[in-house]
Scaffold this motif. Structure first.
Motif, PDB file in Angstrom:
ATOM      1  N   ASP A 243      -5.558  -6.478 -14.151  1.00 11.21           N
ATOM      2  CA  ASP A 243      -6.343  -5.262 -13.972  1.00 11.21           C
ATOM      3  C   ASP A 243      -6.036  -4.669 -12.598  1.00 11.21           C
ATOM      4  OD1 ASP A 243      -7.665  -6.867 -12.158  1.00 11.21           O
ATOM      5  OD2 ASP A 243      -9.427  -7.173 -13.430  1.00 11.21           O
ATOM      6  N   ALA A 244      -6.735  -3.573 -12.270  1.00 11.41           N
ATOM      7  CA  ALA A 244      -6.458  -2.876 -11.012  1.00 11.41           C
ATOM      8  C   ALA A 244      -6.806  -3.721  -9.796  1.00 11.41           C
ATOM      9  CB  ALA A 244      -7.242  -1.561 -10.980  1.00 11.41           C
ATOM     10  N   ARG A 245      -7.695  -4.704  -9.975  1.00 10.57           N
ATOM     11  CA  ARG A 245      -8.055  -5.586  -8.866  1.00 10.57           C
ATOM     12  C   ARG A 245      -6.911  -6.540  -8.534  1.00 10.57           C
ATOM     13  NH1 ARG A 245     -10.122 -10.604  -9.416  1.00 10.57           N
ATOM     14  NH2 ARG A 245     -10.404 -10.157 -11.644  1.00 10.57           N
ATOM     15  N   LEU A 246      -6.200  -7.025  -9.556  1.00  6.91           N
ATOM     16  CA  LEU A 246      -5.106  -7.973  -9.354  1.00  6.91           C
ATOM     17  C   LEU A 246      -3.765  -7.278  -9.160  1.00  6.91           C
ATOM     18  CD1 LEU A 246      -6.088 -10.604 -12.077  1.00  6.91           C
ATOM     19  CD2 LEU A 246      -6.345 -10.821  -9.601  1.00  6.91           C
ATOM     20  N   LEU A 247      -3.633  -6.082  -9.698  1.00  9.56           N
ATOM     21  CA  LEU A 247      -2.376  -5.352  -9.590  1.00  9.56           C
ATOM     22  C   LEU A 247      -2.662  -3.932  -9.099  1.00  9.56           C
ATOM     23  CD1 LEU A 247       0.668  -5.168 -10.009  1.00  9.56           C
ATOM     24  CD2 LEU A 247       0.246  -4.587 -12.413  1.00  9.56           C
ATOM     25  N   PRO A 248      -2.531  -3.692  -7.801  1.00  9.72           N
ATOM     26  CA  PRO A 248      -2.777  -2.357  -7.253  1.00  9.72           C
ATOM     27  C   PRO A 248      -1.910  -1.318  -7.945  1.00  9.72           C
ATOM     28  CG  PRO A 248      -2.529  -3.972  -5.492  1.00  9.72           C
ATOM     29  CD  PRO A 248      -2.150  -4.666  -6.757  1.00  9.72           C
ATOM     30  N   GLU A 249      -2.477  -0.142  -8.132  1.00 17.33           N
ATOM     31  CA  GLU A 249      -1.759   0.908  -8.853  1.00 17.33           C
ATOM     32  C   GLU A 249      -0.426   1.243  -8.194  1.00 17.33           C
ATOM     33  OE1 GLU A 249      -2.644   5.313 -10.795  1.00 17.33           O
ATOM     34  OE2 GLU A 249      -4.201   4.239  -9.671  1.00 17.33           O
ATOM     35  N   ALA A 250      -0.376   1.147  -6.873  1.00 19.02           N
ATOM     36  CA  ALA A 250       0.855   1.482  -6.160  1.00 19.02           C
ATOM     37  C   ALA A 250       2.001   0.528  -6.502  1.00 19.02           C
ATOM     38  CB  ALA A 250       0.599   1.464  -4.652  1.00 19.02           C
ATOM     39  N   LEU A 251       1.671  -0.702  -6.925  1.00 23.60           N
ATOM     40  CA  LEU A 251       2.701  -1.697  -7.247  1.00 23.60           C
ATOM     41  C   LEU A 251       2.887  -1.881  -8.751  1.00 23.60           C
ATOM     42  CD1 LEU A 251       1.774  -4.484  -4.644  1.00 23.60           C
ATOM     43  CD2 LEU A 251       3.464  -2.639  -4.411  1.00 23.60           C
ATOM     44  N   HIS A 252       2.139  -1.131  -9.521  1.00 19.59           N
ATOM     45  CA  HIS A 252       2.098  -1.334 -10.961  1.00 19.59           C
ATOM     46  C   HIS A 252       3.483  -1.253 -11.597  1.00 19.59           C
ATOM     47  CE1 HIS A 252       1.401  -0.124 -15.183  1.00 19.59           C
ATOM     48  NE2 HIS A 252       0.333  -0.880 -15.101  1.00 19.59           N
ATOM     49  N   ASP A 253       4.148  -0.107 -11.437  1.00 16.69           N
ATOM     50  CA  ASP A 253       5.452   0.074 -12.073  1.00 16.69           C
ATOM     51  C   ASP A 253       6.501  -0.868 -11.492  1.00 16.69           C
ATOM     52  OD1 ASP A 253       4.500   1.989 -13.767  1.00 16.69           O
ATOM     53  OD2 ASP A 253       5.166   3.690 -12.564  1.00 16.69           O
ATOM     54  N   ALA A 254       6.459  -1.060 -10.181  1.00 12.87           N
ATOM     55  CA  ALA A 254       7.444  -1.942  -9.542  1.00 12.87           C
ATOM     56  C   ALA A 254       7.333  -3.365 -10.070  1.00 12.87           C
ATOM     57  CB  ALA A 254       7.256  -1.923  -8.030  1.00 12.87           C
ATOM     58  N   PHE A 255       6.101  -3.833 -10.312  1.00 15.79           N
ATOM     59  CA  PHE A 255       5.887  -5.189 -10.817  1.00 15.79           C
ATOM     60  C   PHE A 255       6.410  -5.327 -12.238  1.00 15.79           C
ATOM     61  CE2 PHE A 255       2.853  -8.302 -12.812  1.00 15.79           C
ATOM     62  CZ  PHE A 255       3.358  -9.429 -12.182  1.00 15.79           C
ATOM     63  N   PHE A 256       6.021  -4.429 -13.123  1.00 21.19           N
ATOM     64  CA  PHE A 256       6.413  -4.558 -14.523  1.00 21.19           C
ATOM     65  C   PHE A 256       7.902  -4.294 -14.741  1.00 21.19           C
ATOM     66  CE2 PHE A 256       1.785  -3.698 -15.627  1.00 21.19           C
ATOM     67  CZ  PHE A 256       1.545  -5.018 -15.974  1.00 21.19           C
ATOM     68  N   ARG A 257       8.498  -3.455 -13.919  1.00 20.03           N
ATOM     69  CA  ARG A 257       9.940  -3.213 -14.067  1.00 20.03           C
ATOM     70  C   ARG A 257      10.761  -4.459 -13.783  1.00 20.03           C
ATOM     71  NH1 ARG A 257       9.275   1.837 -11.426  1.00 20.03           N
ATOM     72  NH2 ARG A 257      10.054   0.892  -9.497  1.00 20.03           N
ATOM     73  N   ARG A 258      10.210  -5.392 -13.038  1.00 19.43           N
ATOM     74  CA  ARG A 258      10.933  -6.617 -12.716  1.00 19.43           C
ATOM     75  C   ARG A 258      10.844  -7.655 -13.830  1.00 19.43           C
ATOM     76  NH1 ARG A 258       9.853  -4.254  -7.858  1.00 19.43           N
ATOM     77  NH2 ARG A 258      11.117  -4.888  -6.046  1.00 19.43           N
ATOM     78  N   MET A 259      10.044  -7.406 -14.845  1.00 16.39           N
ATOM     79  CA  MET A 259       9.841  -8.377 -15.917  1.00 16.39           C
ATOM     80  C   MET A 259      10.909  -8.242 -16.998  1.00 16.39           C
ATOM     81  SD  MET A 259       7.252 -10.092 -14.899  1.00 16.39           S
ATOM     82  CE  MET A 259       7.569  -9.760 -13.157  1.00 16.39           C
ATOM     83  N   ASP A 260      11.415  -9.381 -17.458  1.00 13.75           N
ATOM     84  CA  ASP A 260      12.397  -9.397 -18.546  1.00 13.75           C
ATOM     85  C   ASP A 260      11.716  -9.421 -19.910  1.00 13.75           C
ATOM     86  OD1 ASP A 260      15.095  -9.986 -17.009  1.00 13.75           O
ATOM     87  OD2 ASP A 260      13.570 -11.306 -16.137  1.00 13.75           O
ATOM     88  N   PHE A 261      10.520 -10.003 -19.956  1.00 14.76           N
ATOM     89  CA  PHE A 261       9.755 -10.071 -21.208  1.00 14.76           C
ATOM     90  C   PHE A 261       8.316  -9.651 -20.945  1.00 14.76           C
ATOM     91  CE2 PHE A 261      13.245 -12.943 -22.034  1.00 14.76           C
ATOM     92  CZ  PHE A 261      13.535 -12.753 -23.379  1.00 14.76           C
ATOM     93  N   MET A 262       7.746  -8.910 -21.891  1.00 13.84           N
ATOM     94  CA  MET A 262       6.324  -8.622 -21.903  1.00 13.84           C
ATOM     95  C   MET A 262       5.682  -9.496 -22.979  1.00 13.84           C
ATOM     96  SD  MET A 262       5.779  -6.351 -19.574  1.00 13.84           S
ATOM     97  CE  MET A 262       6.450  -4.917 -18.724  1.00 13.84           C
ATOM     98  N   VAL A 263       4.497  -9.980 -22.704  1.00 11.52           N
ATOM     99  CA  VAL A 263       3.811 -10.894 -23.619  1.00 11.52           C
ATOM    100  C   VAL A 263       2.670 -10.153 -24.311  1.00 11.52           C
ATOM    101  CG1 VAL A 263       2.534 -13.056 -23.831  1.00 11.52           C
ATOM    102  CG2 VAL A 263       4.383 -12.850 -22.140  1.00 11.52           C
ATOM    103  N   LEU A 264       2.624 -10.271 -25.629  1.00  7.51           N
ATOM    104  CA  LEU A 264       1.517  -9.750 -26.427  1.00  7.51           C
ATOM    105  C   LEU A 264       0.826 -10.937 -27.079  1.00  7.51           C
ATOM    106  CD1 LEU A 264      -0.062  -7.417 -27.723  1.00  7.51           C
ATOM    107  CD2 LEU A 264       1.628  -7.404 -29.556  1.00  7.51           C
ATOM    108  N   ASP A 265      -0.421 -11.171 -26.711  1.00  8.02           N
ATOM    109  CA  ASP A 265      -1.167 -12.333 -27.188  1.00  8.02           C
ATOM    110  C   ASP A 265      -2.079 -11.916 -28.336  1.00  8.02           C
ATOM    111  OD1 ASP A 265      -2.688 -14.634 -27.548  1.00  8.02           O
ATOM    112  OD2 ASP A 265      -2.617 -15.131 -25.421  1.00  8.02           O
TER     113      ASP A 265
END
Length: 470
Positions: A165-187
């Protein structure tokens, strides 16, 4: 959960208590999300048994194993990091890296564990770290730098967007964080698939560079949503109870003449037929003999002399060992069927694990029969025939029959332990390990040895899965 997913993807997740109650009606309300840190805790040097589950590709063939930590749930970030250290230490002690030549590993770690120096030495492209948020530890620019360092060393990453959520992932880092991921998880554990269906096609579009890992697939409907929705080509990995549960194969369209031939040869072998009679059966399907010799002569068996014929096999191995290797051919009639190969792999793991559970004082024949019990334990699923009918004509030892038909007798605990290890049932593993006078750590090591041995046999026999695509 659904709101978490989409707000997590857009960096806007900030739920009220009312929203949480609507999104997750079944979630307990009295259990806090985290537990207070009460100070130092005495921890063992390693974990007794690390839960690991098979991960399948789109063809339902096993291509990876997911390693998770259950003991550290609900801990603070500092406490979780201690458990993460134990997890990594245990995986090294189990020599996990042997498995990476044949399968990929998805290892769940907290964000804080990214600072562990040992991560820089992981084999390239074979380990995928699934990053779990813990406590109040947020994603920071330093976390992104550490991810970049590890990615440069060949480590890949996965993340479940709904957990951030926004508390754990600041909006300013949102895209930068997810762009570094090779896989997204859907539970699939929390959301209703009925509600999820209309939106599923939107998920892969948000970050088109990443592939998707569907966790906790609990039904055929869950799987169908991933495989049939628009954008379904982005779903590459699958895990869950529905996939892990042995399901009877659809044999209506299958030409199982090879399986019938193998069963006939096995009946003749149990009836003490001579080598000439057995070879005559193989001549009716020469491919079977080729497959059998390839299994037997696999380098992992360490035979001093190559077996070239059925007569050689009888002389060098004996009837019990030849019968053991014949059982593997029952699973190779549909070589291109991922489900059949998954059943073969699981059967091989059970067989080797049970064989190794044989006590040192046991006769070799006991170990052979333990192997057969594990190898045949999924035969009813493969053939779609109840156990009494499929194994009745084979004149199996009574210890094998009792374990398969009624889950009783001297081999029943070993079979139950193999199945508990598959499911990561820690309490049951501990109970059965005590019953068999085996330390839990030894059970974990034997099981991992069996997993690696199965991959080696399959690879040497050219019956293996395309893990390079992962």
């Amino acid at each position: 959960m659904l709101k978490n997913l989409f707000d997590g993807l857009t960096g806007k997740l900030r739920k009220t208590e009312d929203e949480a109650a609507v999104a997750e009606p079944d979630a307990p309300t009295s259990q806090p999300a985290t537990q207070p840190d009460t100070g130092p805790v005495e921890l063992p040097p390693t974990l007794g048994f690390v839960a690991h589950q098979p991960v399948l590709d789109r063809q339902q063939a096993v291509v990876a194993y997911e390693f998770t930590l259950r003991q550290g749930a609900g801990q603070t970030a500092a406490r979780r990091r201690e458990f993460d250290r134990m997890l990594l230490r245990t995986l090294r002690n189990m020599d996990l890296f042997r498995l990476l030549a044949y399968r990929r590993a998805l290892v769940h770690l907290s964000l804080g564990a990214l600072e562990e120096e040992g991560l820089l030495g992981l084999p390239e492209r074979t380990v995928i770290l699934v990053l779990d948020p813990v406590g109040d530890a947020p994603v920071t620019p330093e976390v992104l730098e550490r991810i970049d360092t590890l990615k440069a060393g060949g480590v890949r990453f996965a993340v479940e967007p709904a957990l951030y959520d926004a508390r754990l992932l600041p909006e300013a880092l949102h895209d930068a964080f997810f762009r570094r991921m090779d896989f997204m998880v859907l539970d699939f554990a929390a959301p209703s698939t009925r509600i999820l269906a209309p939106f599923l096609d939107q998920l892969p579009k948000r970050y088109a560079h990443a592939r998707w890992f569907a966790r906790n697939v609990g039904s055929a409907e869950d799987l169908a949503l991933c495989l049939q929705a628009p954008g379904n080509n982005r779903f590459a990995l699958f895990h869950g109870s529905y996939l892990a549960t042995a399901r009877t194969m659809d044999n209506r369209k299958q030409d199982n003449g090879s399986q019938t031939r193998v069963l006939q040869i096995m009946r003749l072998l149990r009836a003490n037929a001579d080598a000439r009679t057995l070879e005559a059966q193989f001549k009716l399907d020469s491919v079977l003999l080729f497959k059998l010799l390839r299994f037997i002569n696999s380098p992992v068996n360490g035979l001093a002399k190559q077996v070239q014929s059925v007569e050689d096999a009888l002389l060098l191995l004996g009837r019990e060992s030849l019968f053991k290797w014949l059982s593997m051919l029952l699973f190779t009639a549909r070589k291109d069927d991922g489900h059949a190969l998954a059943l073969l792999e699981k059967s091989l793991i059970r067989a080797r694990f049970m064989e190794r559970l044989g006590q040192p004082q046991d006769h070799r024949l006991v170990e052979e029969h333990l192997f057969l019990t594990g190898m045949f334990s999924l035969l009813d699923v493969l053939l779609g025939v109840p156990f009494p009918d499929v194994i009745g004509p084979l004149d199996l030892p009574v210890t094998v029959r009792d374990a398969l038909n009624e889950q009783k007798g001297p081999f029943a605990p070993q079979l139950a332990l193999a199945m508990a290890c598959e499911q990561g049932e820690s309490v049951r593993i501990q109970t059965l390990a005590r019953l068999l006078n085996r330390p839990v750590e030894a059970v974990g090591q034997l099981y991992m040895d069996a997993v690696v041995w199965a991959q080696e046999v399959l690879r040497a026999s050219e019956v293996h899965n395309n893990v390079e695509a992962v």
